[in-house]
Write an enzyme that holds these catalytic residues in place. Structure first.
Site, PDB file in Angstrom:
ATOM      1  N   SER A  53       0.847  -1.186   0.000  1.00 22.44           N
ATOM      2  CA  SER A  53       0.000   0.000   0.000  1.00 22.44           C
ATOM      3  C   SER A  53       0.882   1.236   0.000  1.00 22.44           C
ATOM      4  CB  SER A  53      -0.917   0.005   1.223  1.00 22.44           C
ATOM      5  OG  SER A  53      -0.158   0.148   2.415  1.00 22.44           O
ATOM      6  N   LYS A  54       0.239   2.401  -0.008  1.00 25.61           N
ATOM      7  CA  LYS A  54       0.983   3.663  -0.075  1.00 25.61           C
ATOM      8  C   LYS A  54       1.931   3.851   1.104  1.00 25.61           C
ATOM      9  CE  LYS A  54      -1.966   6.597  -2.944  1.00 25.61           C
ATOM     10  NZ  LYS A  54      -2.743   7.854  -3.007  1.00 25.61           N
ATOM     11  N   ARG A  55       1.592   3.234   2.226  1.00 20.44           N
ATOM     12  CA  ARG A  55       2.475   3.435   3.381  1.00 20.44           C
ATOM     13  C   ARG A  55       3.837   2.758   3.189  1.00 20.44           C
ATOM     14  NH1 ARG A  55       2.568  -0.577   7.291  1.00 20.44           N
ATOM     15  NH2 ARG A  55       1.195  -2.369   6.981  1.00 20.44           N
ATOM     16  N   HIS A  56       3.940   1.889   2.190  1.00 18.46           N
ATOM     17  CA  HIS A  56       5.220   1.265   1.878  1.00 18.46           C
ATOM     18  C   HIS A  56       6.041   2.117   0.913  1.00 18.46           C
ATOM     19  CE1 HIS A  56       2.807  -2.377   3.074  1.00 18.46           C
ATOM     20  NE2 HIS A  56       3.893  -2.552   3.781  1.00 18.46           N
ATOM     21  N   GLY A  57       5.474   3.236   0.482  1.00 19.30           N
ATOM     22  CA  GLY A  57       6.154   4.084  -0.491  1.00 19.30           C
ATOM     23  C   GLY A  57       5.389   4.091  -1.800  1.00 19.30           C
TER      24      GLY A  57
END
Length: 468
Positions: A236-240
Site C-alpha cells: 500500500s501507499k504506506r510502503h512508499g
C-alpha cells in the site's frame, strides 16, 4: 487462439499489483502468439474518472505493454448488458427480487450470529415477480452439486453450489454488476484465458456458473498471488510508491520495473535478470508461485543501477526526455546528452539523480552549496583558481587529455595534491564538490562556462572571504 485481457477499474492509478497482472497476461499472450485485450471496467460510475483512465493508459504505455484490441469501455456497452439480462429473465435464468434492505440485513445478522457465511436465501426465486421500483435482478445459481475448475497456477478448486447465493446482476438503479459484465465481455471478446489476482478466486465459481447457464464454455483461469510490502502487509501507499507512474517519476527505468514485476511470483531457475524478449520466450503460468510475493525496494534499486550501466545510451536517452523536460533543461544549451549519460550513469542510481546532478552542464546556478563552499572556496584557493584560469584560457583545444594535463601542471607547480586543486575547481564549476572526474567535469561544462565560472568563483572568494 490464445486471447487474454487486462481489465482494470479506473478508480485510481495503475497499481503495481495491476501492472503485474497486466504483464503476466501480456506475456502469456505474446508467448503463445495470441492477442491481448485492454478493457476498462468503468461500471462504478461514481468512482470512475477520466483522470484514472488516463493514468492507466499512461502506465501501460510507459511499460510498453501494447494491446491488440481496445481499450474497450464497459460504460459504452450498457445496451448489450441490458439486452442480455432481459433475455435471461425471459428464459428463466434470472428473476426480479423485491427483498428490502432491512430483510437482507436481518439475513446477514442471523448468519453472522449463527457463524454461517452470509448468503441470500432465494426468497423471491420462484415467485415470478415483475420489475418494481427498488427491485434488483438476481441470477439463478444452481442449488445443488458443485462447481470446479483447474486453476492454471493453483491446481484443482471446487466449491459447493450451496455456498454460492443468487448474486445480483442488475442493481436497483438499473446498473449491471461486475460479475455479470465481465462474463458477457469475456464471451463477446472471445477471451480464452483470464489471468488475475487471487482476490478474485471467490468470484470465479459464480462466473463459471453464469457462463454455463448461457451455454458458453468458460475460459481457463489463473489466479496469481497477492503482493506484500517488506513488513508482510499488503502493499500500500504506506510502503512508499505503489503507482507505476510514481516509479517513472522517481527515475526508475521501465526495464528495471518490468524485471521486478515479473519476479513477483514467477521464476525461471535461479535467473534474476530478464530482458523483455527473454520474458516472452520463457514465461509459463505453471511456474507462477502460490505464495504471496514481497516487493523488495533494495532489489529494484539494484536492478535500476544494473540497467543504467548496461542499457544502450539511446534507450536511456529515450526515457530521460521526460525528466529533462520536468527539470526545464534545454539539451541544446549544453554538451551532447550521450556524453552526459556515459559519464553519469556509473555514478547515479536513478534517472532523476542523473538529471539533478547534471543541471550545471546546461544551466547556470545562483548559489554554491554552503558547506562545500565553506570548505573549498577559501582565500587559499584563489591562487590555485587563478593559475588554472590562466592555463585554461591559453588552451588551443578543449579536450579531456589537455584538461587533465592542466590540472597536473598546476598540482606540480604549486606542490599540491589533487584534492587541493580539484575540489575548489569543482565547486566553482558545478556549485558543489560532487561531480565526475575534474577533467570530465571541465569537458562537460564547456570552455565558455568553465572560464566564466572560475572567474566568478575567484571574485566570490575575494568578496566573501576577505576576513578569515
Amino acid at each position: 487462439m490464445i486471447k487474454t485481457r487486462f481489465a482494470p477499474s479506473p478508480t485510481g492509478y495503475l497499481h503495481i499489483g495491476g501492472a503485474r497482472t497486466a504483464l503476466f497476461s501480456w506475456l502469456f499472450a505474446r508467448h503463445h502468439g495470441g492477442s491481448f485485450v485492454l478493457r476498462i471496467e468503468d461500471t462504478d460510475r461514481e468512482r470512475s474518472t477520466p483522470e484514472a483512465v488516463a493514468a492507466i493508459l499512461d502506465g501501460m504505455n510507459w511499460l510498453q505493454l501494447d494491446w491488440d484490441e481496445g481499450p474497450h469501455f464497459q460504460s459504452q456497452r450498457d445496451a448489450i448488458y441490458q439486452q442480455q439480462i432481459d433475455s435471461m429473465l425471459a428464459d428463466g435464468l434470472a428473476y426480479h427480487c423485491h427483498c428490502s434492505k432491512q430483510r437482507l440485513e436481518s439475513l446477514r445478522e442471523t448468519a453472522m450470529r449463527e457463524k454461517r457465511k452470509p448468503r441470500y436465501d432465494g426468497h423471491c426465486r420462484d415467485l415470478g415477480l415483475p420489475a418494481a421500483t427498488g427491485s434488483v435482478v438476481r441470477f439463478k445459481n444452481p442449488q445443488s452439486g458443485s462447481t470446479g475448475f483447474h486453476d492454471l497456477t493453483r491446481g484443482p478448486i471446487e466449491v459447493d453450489n450451496e455456498e454460492l447465493d443468487d448474486f445480483i446482476i442488475r442493481r436497483a438503479d438499473g446498473a449491471p454488476t461486475y460479475n455479470f459484465c465481465v462474463v458477457i465481455d469475456d464471451i463477446d471478446m472471445q477471451i480464452s484465458h483470464v489471468i488475475r489476482g487471487d482476490d478474485h478466486i471467490n468470484n470465479t465459481p459464480r462466473q463459471i456458473n453464469l457462463y454455463r447457464a448461457l451455454g458458453q464454455e468458460p475460459p481457463k483461469f489463473g489466479h496469481v498471488p497477492m503482493i506484500l510490502g517488506e513488513d508482510g502487509a499488503p502493499l500500500s501507499k504506506r510502503h512508499g510508491a505503489v503507482s507505476v507512474i510514481e516509479f517513472r517519476n522517481q527515475g526508475y527505468l521501465r526495464e528495471a520495473v518490468l524485471n521486478q514485476l515479473v519476479r513477483l511470483g514467477w521464476s525461471h531457475g535461479d535467473r534474476e535478470l530478464f530482458a523483455v524478449e527473454d520474458m516472452i520466450r520463457l514465461f509459463d503460468l505453471q511456474d507462477v508461485n502460490r505464495k504471496a510475493s514481497v516487493f523488495d525496494m533494495q532489489r529494484l534499486n539494484w536492478l535500476n543501477e544494473h540497467y543504467l550501466r548496461q542499457l544502450p545510451l539511446a534507450t536511456i536517452s529515450e526515457q530521460l526526455q521526460w525528466h529533462w523536460q520536468q527539470a526545464g533543461i534545454d539539451l541544446a544549451s549544453g554538451p551532447p546528452e550521450h556524453d552526459v549519460i556515459e559519464v553519469q550513469r556509473e555514478r547515479v542510481s536513478t534517472l532523476s539523480d542523473l538529471v539533478a546532478q547534471s543541471h550545471a552542464y546546461y544551466m547556470d546556478f545562483d548559489n554554491y552549496h554552503p558547506e562545500h563552499a565553506k570548505k573549498h572556496l577559501r582565500l587559499v584557493a584563489v591562487p590555485v583558481l587563478e593559475a588554472l584560469l590562466a592555463l585554461l584560457q591559453a588552451l588551443p583545444d578543449w579536450h579531456e587529455q589537455a584538461l587533465h594535463d592542466v590540472i597536473e601542471q598546476v598540482m606540480a607547480q604549486m606542490e599540491l595534491g589533487m584534492g587541493k586543486v580539484a575540489q575548489p575547481l569543482r565547486v566553482a564549476l558545478v556549485g558543489s564538490s560532487v561531480s565526475p572526474s575534474i577533467d570530465k567535469t571541465l569537458l562537460l561544462v564547456g570552455r565558455e562556462r568553465s572560464l566564466q565560472r572560475i572567474s566568478t568563483a575567484i571574485d566570490w572568494i575575494k568578496t566573501h572571504r576577505a576576513v578569515t
